[in-house]
Design a protein around this motif. Structure first.
Motif, mmCIF file in Angstrom:
data_model
loop_
_atom_site.group_PDB
_atom_site.id
_atom_site.type_symbol
_atom_site.label_atom_id
_atom_site.label_comp_id
_atom_site.label_asym_id
_atom_site.label_seq_id
_atom_site.Cartn_x
_atom_site.Cartn_y
_atom_site.Cartn_z
ATOM 1 N N ILE A 7 0.843 -1.193 0.000
ATOM 2 C CA ILE A 7 0.000 0.000 0.000
ATOM 3 C C ILE A 7 0.877 1.241 0.000
ATOM 4 N N ALA A 9 1.259 5.061 0.445
ATOM 5 C CA ALA A 9 0.398 5.973 1.187
ATOM 6 C C ALA A 9 1.101 7.300 1.423
ATOM 7 N N GLU A 12 -2.450 9.705 4.211
ATOM 8 C CA GLU A 12 -3.676 8.893 4.145
ATOM 9 C C GLU A 12 -4.254 8.533 5.509
ATOM 10 N N THR A 19 -8.293 0.781 5.734
ATOM 11 C CA THR A 19 -7.864 -0.162 4.697
ATOM 12 C C THR A 19 -7.168 -1.366 5.330
ATOM 13 N N ASN A 84 3.409 6.945 -6.498
ATOM 14 C CA ASN A 84 3.051 5.536 -6.370
ATOM 15 C C ASN A 84 4.070 4.600 -7.012
ATOM 16 N N ARG A 88 5.527 1.570 -4.867
ATOM 17 C CA ARG A 88 5.158 0.195 -5.215
ATOM 18 C C ARG A 88 6.399 -0.647 -5.492
ATOM 19 N N SER A 103 -2.531 -2.162 -3.459
ATOM 20 C CA SER A 103 -3.781 -1.529 -3.049
ATOM 21 C C SER A 103 -3.558 -0.042 -2.835
ATOM 22 N N ASP A 104 -4.586 0.735 -3.071
ATOM 23 C CA ASP A 104 -4.568 2.126 -2.642
ATOM 24 C C ASP A 104 -4.805 2.150 -1.133
ATOM 25 N N HIS A 106 -7.005 3.851 0.497
ATOM 26 C CA HIS A 106 -8.361 4.258 0.862
ATOM 27 C C HIS A 106 -9.377 3.281 0.274
ATOM 28 N N MET A 107 -9.135 1.985 0.511
ATOM 29 C CA MET A 107 -9.972 0.943 -0.073
ATOM 30 C C MET A 107 -10.639 0.107 1.013
#
Length: 142
Positions: A7, A9, A12, A19, A84, A88, A103-104, A106-107
Motif C-alpha cells: 500500500i 500511502a 492517508e 484499509t 506511487n 510500489r 492496493s490504494d 483508501h480501499m
C-alpha cells in the motif's frame, strides 16, 4: 508466506487504518492466519500529523504502535520520493509473499476478494486486476 499486500500511502491517515482493518478482516474470514500474509505500507513523504497531541496522527504512526506491527503483519517502509511508482517498486522489493497485491490506501475489501484474485492469477498464469465496483463506481443498471 502466501500474500503480500503493498500500500503506497501519502497523507492517508485515517484512511490507511480502515484499509488495513478491511484487508485483515477479509483475510481472516478467508481462512488466512497472520503467518500467511503481510501488509507493507510504503509511506512516501507524508506530513499529515493530524493529532500529534494524542500520538495518533500520521499515515503510519498510528499503526506502528499496534500489535500487528510487532508481529510483522504490518511492515512500514519510508520512501522519500513522492509517487506511487517508486513506493510500489520499493514495497515489491521487500515483499516475502508468493502473490503481490497492490492496493490504494483508501480501499475496502469484502471477504473472498483475495482468494478470487489468487485463483485468477493461477488460472491466467499472470496478472489479474480486481473489479471494485462496490467502492464508488457507478451503480449497476438493471
Amino acid at each position: 508466506m502466501k500474500l503480500s499486500v503493498i500500500i503506497p500511502a501519502r497523507n492517508e491517515f485515517p484512511n490507511v487504518v480502515h484499509t488495513f482493518y478491511s484487508i485483515a478482516h477479509a483475510l481472516k474470514v478467508e481462512g488466512f492466519s497472520v503467518q500467511d500474509y503481510e501488509i507493507i505500507i510504503v509511506n512516501n513523504c507524508s506530513n499529515d500529523e493530524k493529532y500529534p497531541q494524542r500520538g495518533t496522527g500520521g499515515t503510519t504512526d498510528y499503526l506502528s504502535t499496534r500489535g500487528a506491527y510487532f508481529n510483522r503483519v504490518i511492515r512500514v517502509l519510508y520512501d522519500p520520493i513522492a509517487g506511487n511508482h517508486s513506493a510500489r517498486n520499493k514495497g515489491a522489493r521487500i515483499a516475502r509473499g508468493d502473490y503481490l497485491f497492490f492496493s490504494d490506501a483508501h480501499m475496502s475489501y469484502e471477504p473472498g476478494f483475495f482468494t478470487k484474485m489468487m485463483k485468477a492469477v493461477d488460472e491466467s498464469g499472470g496478472l489479474a486486476h480486481g473489479a471494485l465496483q462496490f467502492m464508488g463506481a457507478y451503480p449497476p443498471v438493471s
